[in-house]
Design an enzyme around this catalytic site. Structure first.
Site, PDB file in Angstrom:
ATOM      1  N   HIS A 174       0.670  -1.443  -0.087  1.00 59.38           N
ATOM      2  CA  HIS A 174      -0.149  -0.028   0.091  1.00 59.38           C
ATOM      3  C   HIS A 174       0.932   1.229   0.132  1.00 59.38           C
ATOM      4  O   HIS A 174       0.289   2.443   0.028  1.00 59.38           O
ATOM      5  CB  HIS A 174      -0.797   0.039   1.141  1.00 59.38           C
ATOM      6  CG  HIS A 174      -2.101   0.928   1.151  1.00 59.38           C
ATOM      7  ND1 HIS A 174      -2.232   2.045   2.061  1.00 59.38           N
ATOM      8  CD2 HIS A 174      -3.306   0.843   0.142  1.00 59.38           C
ATOM      9  CE1 HIS A 174      -3.277   2.596   1.579  1.00 59.38           C
ATOM     10  NE2 HIS A 174      -3.966   1.754   0.410  1.00 59.38           N
ATOM     11  N   LYS A 193      -4.066  10.731   4.405  1.00 60.88           N
ATOM     12  CA  LYS A 193      -3.686  10.141   5.672  1.00 60.88           C
ATOM     13  C   LYS A 193      -2.617  11.044   5.983  1.00 60.88           C
ATOM     14  O   LYS A 193      -1.527  11.055   6.040  1.00 60.88           O
ATOM     15  CB  LYS A 193      -3.215   8.534   5.520  1.00 60.88           C
ATOM     16  CG  LYS A 193      -4.115   7.713   4.711  1.00 60.88           C
ATOM     17  CD  LYS A 193      -3.708   7.770   3.073  1.00 60.88           C
ATOM     18  CE  LYS A 193      -4.208   6.770   2.391  1.00 60.88           C
ATOM     19  NZ  LYS A 193      -5.616   6.292   2.391  1.00 60.88           N
ATOM     20  N   LYS A 236       3.271   4.210  -1.306  1.00 65.75           N
ATOM     21  CA  LYS A 236       3.178   4.910  -2.478  1.00 65.75           C
ATOM     22  C   LYS A 236       4.551   5.855  -2.342  1.00 65.75           C
ATOM     23  O   LYS A 236       4.795   6.926  -1.824  1.00 65.75           O
ATOM     24  CB  LYS A 236       2.081   6.080  -2.692  1.00 65.75           C
ATOM     25  CG  LYS A 236       0.868   5.416  -3.093  1.00 65.75           C
ATOM     26  CD  LYS A 236       0.051   5.098  -2.005  1.00 65.75           C
ATOM     27  CE  LYS A 236      -1.406   4.512  -2.083  1.00 65.75           C
ATOM     28  NZ  LYS A 236      -2.002   4.096  -1.055  1.00 65.75           N
ATOM     29  N   ASP A 242      17.494   9.271  -8.529  1.00 67.06           N
ATOM     30  CA  ASP A 242      18.772   9.527  -8.526  1.00 67.06           C
ATOM     31  C   ASP A 242      19.245   9.677  -7.070  1.00 67.06           C
ATOM     32  O   ASP A 242      20.233  10.403  -6.824  1.00 67.06           O
ATOM     33  CB  ASP A 242      19.189  10.741  -9.135  1.00 67.06           C
ATOM     34  CG  ASP A 242      19.546  10.439 -10.622  1.00 67.06           C
ATOM     35  OD1 ASP A 242      19.385   9.122 -11.196  1.00 67.06           O
ATOM     36  OD2 ASP A 242      19.623  11.335 -11.458  1.00 67.06           O
ATOM     37  N   ASP A 250      -0.016  19.659  17.829  1.00 65.08           N
ATOM     38  CA  ASP A 250       0.544  21.216  18.203  1.00 65.08           C
ATOM     39  C   ASP A 250       1.008  21.943  17.010  1.00 65.08           C
ATOM     40  O   ASP A 250       0.290  21.891  15.939  1.00 65.08           O
ATOM     41  CB  ASP A 250       1.697  20.920  19.223  1.00 65.08           C
ATOM     42  CG  ASP A 250       1.044  20.318  20.595  1.00 65.08           C
ATOM     43  OD1 ASP A 250      -0.227  20.155  20.919  1.00 65.08           O
ATOM     44  OD2 ASP A 250       1.851  19.699  21.306  1.00 65.08           O
ATOM     45  N   HIS A 285      -9.180  10.587   0.858  1.00 69.58           N
ATOM     46  CA  HIS A 285      -8.201   9.646   0.897  1.00 69.58           C
ATOM     47  C   HIS A 285      -6.921  10.007   1.512  1.00 69.58           C
ATOM     48  O   HIS A 285      -5.846   9.332   1.388  1.00 69.58           O
ATOM     49  CB  HIS A 285      -7.828   9.604  -0.847  1.00 69.58           C
ATOM     50  CG  HIS A 285      -7.076   8.172  -1.014  1.00 69.58           C
ATOM     51  ND1 HIS A 285      -6.054   8.088  -1.313  1.00 69.58           N
ATOM     52  CD2 HIS A 285      -7.652   6.833  -0.917  1.00 69.58           C
ATOM     53  CE1 HIS A 285      -5.477   6.780  -1.427  1.00 69.58           C
ATOM     54  NE2 HIS A 285      -6.620   6.142  -1.395  1.00 69.58           N
TER      55      HIS A 285
END
Length: 429
Positions: free
Chosen positions: A130, A340, A132, A137, A345, A338
């Protein structure tokens, strides 16, 4: 500027149970694919040596075409390009990906391919890739929750009337190193030894083959243990301070969850959390409740337009428990949610792929960047406030109570336990 790494071994970050921060990083917040894909494709277009990419969904829509063209062009000019996709999330586009990328010389591998109905009979198939991630380089990395998929397209719902709310980060500096190690390890794991054989052949031709083989083995093991006392205090690192944390099924099973809980326990003013799929375990919920009881302003932004109704039901059965302790809950209405992300603070923030549910916290391969920087946290907090302004707040009178609520909660908890038992984990839900 002194090297912020506290240990000679470049893979020491993986052996620690909690986030290891490095200093001297650059971190840029990217909202949606409209910001991510042009930046990522531009970096790939300038690549001279290597490109590594890992994603759950790699679709062949407009966004996917853009990324595919950049990867193809890089491979054709001699850049080593390696791509790993999840066998379930990217199943629909695999024929196109194989035809185009492999013909251009891209090393494409599939993590846990779905080869017929027998695949579903194997418990390990519930553990998906899951993450991404993209590294170019060894100098620039991209981490977040955005699949290689147009923000205005959904595989289950077709064309959307508004783009999904989602985020990623572009990073430079020492934090890129563990990102590259991770995507390389996932690619190698999916390739089932293909990368290892290439390395072994190179080692055999090396003037010091024994030492070279030992180096490969050390890298494949992702480093020896490191004492926590070898880690410098966070305040001694130069800004921007950032850490890369993963959830896998080896040493870092709880690293992302620990990063959240550690930050929540230290919170004094605010906790703002965004998660489309929200069904945390007991310790996570207890930490949120305790923060709210000691006066911290705790706000959750969850789905208002659910793409999976069971996921929305799972979150809603926790509403009464959290609202009773002073946690404020909002449901995002303009589009699918979608993202996350979280802000604690005025200095702690995270962006990544991990939802706050059993799949992400206990089964899937996930990756987040944690940033300890006031400017970055302020920018993400502004995005949170903007999203909350377009959301509806869940109030106590709207929460279902009584026998039916208890039945719903028991049903969801039972399903969670069953799923985790099939996946090989029990006892936390």
């Amino acid at each position: 500027m002194p090297d912020p790494r506290p240990h000679e071994d470049p893979l020491h970050w993986y052996s620690l149970p909690r986030a290891l921060f490095t200093g001297g990083n650059e971190v840029e917040l990217l909202r949606g694919g409209d910001m991510l894909f042009p930046a990522m494709c531009e970096a790939i277009g300038r690549a001279m040596h290597e490109v590594w990419l890992a994603t759950y969904i790699f679709h062949d829509d407009s966004a996917g075409q853009c990324v595919m063209e950049a990867l193809e062009a890089a491979a054709r000019r001699g850049v080593r390009v390696r791509v790993v996709v999840d066998g379930f999330g990217s199943a629909a586009a695999l024929p196109v990906l194989r035809q185009r990328l492999e013909s251009a010389g891209v090393g494409l591998v599939v993590y846990r391919p779905m080869a017929g109905w027998r695949s579903w009979m194997q418990p390990d198939q519930f553990r998906r890739l899951h993450q991404k991630l993209c590294v170019v380089d060894s100098g620039v990395g991209y981490v977040g929750g955005i699949n290689v998929l147009d923000d205005r397209h959904d595989l289950g719902h077709g064309t959307l009337d508004a783009p999904r709310l989602d985020f990623a980060v572009r990073v430079q500096g020492p934090v890129v190193l563990p990102i590259e190690h991770t995507v390389r390890a996932v690619w190698t794991r999916a390739a089932f030894g293909r990368d290892w054989r290439d390395e072994a052949m190179a080692a055999a031709r090396s003037p010091q083959p024994v030492q070279r083989v030992r180096e490969i083995v050390r890298r494949m093991r992702l480093g020896p243990p490191v004492r926590a006392s070898a880690v410098p205090p966070l305040r001694s690192l130069p800004p921007v301070r950032a850490a890369f944390v993963v959830r896998d099924n080896l040493r870092q099973r709880r690293a992302i969850e620990r990063a959240y809980i550690d930050a929540f326990r230290q919170a004094r003013e605010r906790i703002d959390l965004v998660s489309p799929y929200f069904y945390p375990g007991l310790q996570f919920r207890r930490t949120l409740r305790n923060a709210a009881r000691r006066g911290v302003k705790v706000r959750l932004l969850l789905q208002g337009r659910p793409d999976y109704r069971f996921a929305a039901l799972a979150a809603s059965v926790l509403y009464a428990e959290l609202l009773a302790q002073g946690v404020r809950i909002y449901e995002y209405m303009p589009a699918f949610l979608h993202a996350k992300v979280a802000v604690v603070d005025d200095h702690w923030a995270t962006v990544g792929s991990s939802n706050i549910d059993p799949l992400s916290l206990l089964l899937n391969l996930e990756a987040n960047v944690v940033v300890h920087d006031r400017a970055f946290a302020s920018g993400l907090a502004a995005q949170f406030d903007e999203a909350v302004a377009a959301s509806r707040e869940v109030t106590a009178p709207s929460v279902r109570r009584g026998v039916w609520a208890n039945v719903q909660r028991g049903f969801v908890a039972g399903c969670a336990r069953l799923y985790l038992r099939v996946g090989g984990i029990t006892g936390l839900y």
